[in-house]
Scaffold this motif. Structure first.
Motif, PDB file in Angstrom:
ATOM      1  N   LEU A 149     -34.676 -33.439 -10.945  1.00  0.00           N
ATOM      2  CA  LEU A 149     -34.218 -32.170 -10.380  1.00  0.00           C
ATOM      3  C   LEU A 149     -34.059 -32.332  -8.872  1.00  0.00           C
ATOM      4  CD1 LEU A 149     -36.528 -29.764 -12.414  1.00  0.00           C
ATOM      5  CD2 LEU A 149     -34.201 -30.523 -12.957  1.00  0.00           C
ATOM      6  N   ASP A 150     -32.854 -32.626  -8.456  1.00  0.00           N
ATOM      7  CA  ASP A 150     -32.575 -32.877  -7.040  1.00  0.00           C
ATOM      8  C   ASP A 150     -32.501 -31.544  -6.302  1.00  0.00           C
ATOM      9  OD1 ASP A 150     -31.979 -34.158  -4.693  1.00  0.00           O
ATOM     10  OD2 ASP A 150     -29.842 -34.361  -5.135  1.00  0.00           O
ATOM     11  N   ILE A 151     -33.479 -31.275  -5.466  1.00  0.00           N
ATOM     12  CA  ILE A 151     -33.508 -30.004  -4.742  1.00  0.00           C
ATOM     13  C   ILE A 151     -33.565 -30.255  -3.242  1.00  0.00           C
ATOM     14  CG2 ILE A 151     -34.554 -28.702  -6.621  1.00  0.00           C
ATOM     15  CD1 ILE A 151     -37.246 -28.935  -5.151  1.00  0.00           C
ATOM     16  N   ASN A 152     -33.072 -29.280  -2.499  1.00  0.00           N
ATOM     17  CA  ASN A 152     -33.056 -29.341  -1.046  1.00  0.00           C
ATOM     18  C   ASN A 152     -33.707 -28.068  -0.525  1.00  0.00           C
ATOM     19  OD1 ASN A 152     -32.457 -29.390   1.712  1.00  0.00           O
ATOM     20  ND2 ASN A 152     -30.456 -30.335   1.398  1.00  0.00           N
ATOM     21  N   LEU A 153     -34.816 -28.196   0.169  1.00  0.00           N
ATOM     22  CA  LEU A 153     -35.557 -27.008   0.605  1.00  0.00           C
ATOM     23  C   LEU A 153     -34.822 -26.203   1.662  1.00  0.00           C
ATOM     24  CD1 LEU A 153     -39.285 -28.226   0.630  1.00  0.00           C
ATOM     25  CD2 LEU A 153     -37.940 -27.186  -1.206  1.00  0.00           C
ATOM     26  N   THR A 154     -33.782 -26.769   2.264  1.00  0.00           N
ATOM     27  CA  THR A 154     -32.980 -25.980   3.199  1.00  0.00           C
ATOM     28  C   THR A 154     -32.153 -24.924   2.458  1.00  0.00           C
ATOM     29  OG1 THR A 154     -31.139 -27.554   3.168  1.00  0.00           O
ATOM     30  CG2 THR A 154     -32.846 -27.891   4.838  1.00  0.00           C
ATOM     31  N   ASP A 155     -32.080 -25.034   1.137  1.00  0.00           N
ATOM     32  CA  ASP A 155     -31.376 -24.026   0.340  1.00  0.00           C
ATOM     33  C   ASP A 155     -32.232 -22.791   0.078  1.00  0.00           C
ATOM     34  OD1 ASP A 155     -29.165 -25.684   0.120  1.00  0.00           O
ATOM     35  OD2 ASP A 155     -29.827 -26.577  -1.766  1.00  0.00           O
ATOM     36  N   HIS A 156     -33.455 -22.803   0.539  1.00  0.00           N
ATOM     37  CA  HIS A 156     -34.372 -21.695   0.268  1.00  0.00           C
ATOM     38  C   HIS A 156     -33.890 -20.389   0.896  1.00  0.00           C
ATOM     39  CE1 HIS A 156     -37.894 -19.079   1.059  1.00  0.00           C
ATOM     40  NE2 HIS A 156     -38.264 -19.487  -0.145  1.00  0.00           N
ATOM     41  N   ARG A 157     -34.075 -19.315   0.170  1.00  0.00           N
ATOM     42  CA  ARG A 157     -33.790 -17.977   0.683  1.00  0.00           C
ATOM     43  C   ARG A 157     -35.021 -17.102   0.441  1.00  0.00           C
ATOM     44  NH1 ARG A 157     -30.655 -20.780   2.386  1.00  0.00           N
ATOM     45  NH2 ARG A 157     -28.372 -20.652   2.442  1.00  0.00           N
ATOM     46  N   PHE A 158     -35.431 -16.370   1.472  1.00  0.00           N
ATOM     47  CA  PHE A 158     -36.584 -15.497   1.331  1.00  0.00           C
ATOM     48  C   PHE A 158     -36.212 -14.232   0.565  1.00  0.00           C
ATOM     49  CE2 PHE A 158     -37.770 -17.920   5.162  1.00  0.00           C
ATOM     50  CZ  PHE A 158     -39.022 -18.362   4.758  1.00  0.00           C
ATOM     51  N   PRO A 159     -37.158 -13.696  -0.190  1.00  0.00           N
ATOM     52  CA  PRO A 159     -36.888 -12.446  -0.912  1.00  0.00           C
ATOM     53  C   PRO A 159     -36.962 -11.255   0.033  1.00  0.00           C
ATOM     54  CG  PRO A 159     -39.167 -13.086  -1.216  1.00  0.00           C
ATOM     55  CD  PRO A 159     -38.522 -14.199  -0.417  1.00  0.00           C
ATOM     56  N   PRO A 160     -36.479 -10.092  -0.395  1.00  0.00           N
ATOM     57  CA  PRO A 160     -36.653  -8.881   0.426  1.00  0.00           C
ATOM     58  C   PRO A 160     -38.141  -8.560   0.561  1.00  0.00           C
ATOM     59  CG  PRO A 160     -35.101  -8.516  -1.388  1.00  0.00           C
ATOM     60  CD  PRO A 160     -35.764  -9.821  -1.657  1.00  0.00           C
ATOM     61  N   LYS A 161     -38.449  -7.775   1.562  1.00  0.00           N
ATOM     62  CA  LYS A 161     -39.826  -7.304   1.704  1.00  0.00           C
ATOM     63  C   LYS A 161     -40.217  -6.507   0.466  1.00  0.00           C
ATOM     64  CE  LYS A 161     -39.731  -6.955   6.755  1.00  0.00           C
ATOM     65  NZ  LYS A 161     -39.930  -6.063   7.922  1.00  0.00           N
ATOM     66  N   LYS A 162     -41.479  -6.600   0.111  1.00  0.00           N
ATOM     67  CA  LYS A 162     -41.956  -5.857  -1.046  1.00  0.00           C
ATOM     68  C   LYS A 162     -41.979  -4.354  -0.757  1.00  0.00           C
ATOM     69  CE  LYS A 162     -44.950  -9.270  -3.306  1.00  0.00           C
ATOM     70  NZ  LYS A 162     -44.565  -9.005  -4.689  1.00  0.00           N
ATOM     71  N   ASP A 163     -41.734  -3.563  -1.780  1.00  0.00           N
ATOM     72  CA  ASP A 163     -41.894  -2.120  -1.641  1.00  0.00           C
ATOM     73  C   ASP A 163     -43.358  -1.810  -1.370  1.00  0.00           C
ATOM     74  OD1 ASP A 163     -39.212  -1.700  -2.176  1.00  0.00           O
ATOM     75  OD2 ASP A 163     -39.543  -1.462  -4.335  1.00  0.00           O
ATOM     76  N   ILE A 164     -43.580  -0.829  -0.524  1.00  0.00           N
ATOM     77  CA  ILE A 164     -44.956  -0.459  -0.230  1.00  0.00           C
ATOM     78  C   ILE A 164     -45.241   0.942  -0.774  1.00  0.00           C
ATOM     79  CG2 ILE A 164     -45.332  -1.969   1.741  1.00  0.00           C
ATOM     80  CD1 ILE A 164     -44.640   0.259   3.587  1.00  0.00           C
ATOM     81  N   SER A 165     -46.388   1.064  -1.377  1.00  0.00           N
ATOM     82  CA  SER A 165     -46.787   2.338  -1.961  1.00  0.00           C
ATOM     83  C   SER A 165     -47.175   3.307  -0.845  1.00  0.00           C
ATOM     84  CB  SER A 165     -47.985   2.123  -2.885  1.00  0.00           C
ATOM     85  OG  SER A 165     -49.112   1.704  -2.120  1.00  0.00           O
ATOM     86  N   PRO A 166     -47.225   4.611  -1.158  1.00  0.00           N
ATOM     87  CA  PRO A 166     -47.679   5.582  -0.148  1.00  0.00           C
ATOM     88  C   PRO A 166     -49.055   5.230   0.411  1.00  0.00           C
ATOM     89  CG  PRO A 166     -46.671   6.714  -1.996  1.00  0.00           C
ATOM     90  CD  PRO A 166     -46.757   5.273  -2.389  1.00  0.00           C
ATOM     91  N   ARG A 167     -49.918   4.665  -0.419  1.00  0.00           N
ATOM     92  CA  ARG A 167     -51.252   4.295   0.040  1.00  0.00           C
ATOM     93  C   ARG A 167     -51.181   3.218   1.116  1.00  0.00           C
ATOM     94  NH1 ARG A 167     -56.521   2.141  -0.843  1.00  0.00           N
ATOM     95  NH2 ARG A 167     -56.212   0.167  -1.897  1.00  0.00           N
ATOM     96  N   ILE A 168     -50.336   2.228   0.923  1.00  0.00           N
ATOM     97  CA  ILE A 168     -50.202   1.170   1.922  1.00  0.00           C
ATOM     98  C   ILE A 168     -49.454   1.688   3.141  1.00  0.00           C
ATOM     99  CG2 ILE A 168     -49.269  -1.128   2.371  1.00  0.00           C
ATOM    100  CD1 ILE A 168     -49.695  -1.759  -0.559  1.00  0.00           C
TER     101      ILE A 168
END
Length: 343
Positions: A149-168
């Protein structure tokens, strides 16, 4: 070599090391969406992988049903899933046993090269050239490459920020302030910024009234210290005993910056693309444990002229006499300056 269809990924501990697998697995899934991944780790770490589509999780109950000969059960559970390859990102006795049991059933296996000999050269003797070694993330990636499995870590994409609950959201408050996480603890004292100096950092940040500071830690002793600090400042909140692990990940993903030791919280923040300022004691970034995607300028080092034997060990568990307090050479004003510059 035919590509595998279902890869068992083994990384049992510790939290920071498991967190470092996440960017790599994201790239594997992005590059080979048709290949299924099943992660074997401790149950409390399962939340790390929830945002990666197409990943299944098996609990490794190494102190319960999978203890000792229970590893045969773990291997059988994995085999019943139809895996045809193993990526052992841990390479310890437990993972070797599971790997062996699956290999004799015809499953292709590959394991991480931790570079122990290279790292030993950098932590012994009087001359430290601090040659920059391959990162742990690349060592993980190499295991998949050896499976075809030839992978290149420069292809990485970060996910969106997680939703935060009213408590957080309540912790963040309504004022538009930059959110900074501070995780002042580490597994070994030699990697931990002195609490009295960290209080100076916090005091200087609090005085600006520009930041909302969240204190992170674990265990009763750490929580006690953080509660004392919280009580002294208007803009400081201890969340160490307030959140579930899932909630803590949500909070971390919404930070503007994390200040961490060479420890797990830096890797958790880096998973989400949060800028991380790492404070280094008797360990050093050259050994390959810099949080994912973080620039060299975010690595604040102890005085290498005064303490030329750094790095004294890979994990900070050993150091010569006189190196107990190397981190006092990182002045609070330097940390604050870097924080303000970064956010």
């Amino acid at each position: 070599m035919a590509l595998p269809k279902h890869v068992l990924v083994i990384r049992l501990s510790a939290l920071g090391d498991v967190a470092m697998t996440v960017p790599v697995l994201r790239v594997v899934r992005k590059t080979y969406p048709e290949i299924k991944l099943t992660v074997v780790s401790r149950n409390q770490f399962s939340a790390l992988f929830e945002d990666i589509e197409g990943i299944e999780f098996i609990e490794a109950d190494v102190y319960g049903r999978h203890k000792g000969f229970g590893l045969f059960k773990l291997a059988s559970e994995a085999n019943r899933l139809g895996i045809d390859a193993v990526a052992d990102l841990h390479n310890v006795i437990r993972s070797k046993v599971v790997r062996f049991l699956l290999r004799i059933k015809g499953v292709r296996t590959r394991s991480i090269d931790k570079g122990r000999a290279e790292k030993k050269k950098l932590t012994v003797g009087l001359n430290r050239d601090r040659a920059v070694l391959k990162s742990t993330h690349e060592r993980y990636a190499d295991v998949f490459r050896r499976l075809g499995l030839d992978i290149n870590l420069t292809d990485h994409r970060f996910p969106p920020k997680k939703d935060i609950s009213p408590r957080i959201q309540h912790f963040f408050g309504k004022e538009p302030k930059k959110a900074i996480g501070i995780a002042p603890f580490a597994a070994y004292a030699s990697k931990m910024y002195p609490i009295d100096l960290m209080k100076e950092v916090i005091a200087l940040l609090d005085q600006t009234n520009r930041f909302k500071i969240f204190l992170l830690g674990a265990g009763a002793a750490e929580v006690s210290v953080l509660k004392e600090i919280e009580n002294d400042y208007d803009n400081v909140t201890n969340v160490a005993d307030q959140l579930t692990f899932e909630e803590e990940l949500s909070l971390i993903s919404n930070l503007d910056l994390m200040v961490s030791m060479d420890s797990s919280n830096g890797h958790l923040a880096a998973m989400f693309g949060v800028p991380v300022i790492t404070l280094w004691g008797v360990t050093h970034p050259c050994l390959g444990f810099t949080p994912f995607g973080q620039p060299d300028e975010n690595q604040l080092l102890s005085d290498l002229e005064k303490y030329p034997l750094i790095p004294t060990s890979v994990y900070g568990n050993s150091f010569p006499a006189g190196y107990e307090n190397v981190m006092t050479s990182i002045r609070p004003a330097r940390i604050v300056e870097k924080i303000i510059e970064t956010v």
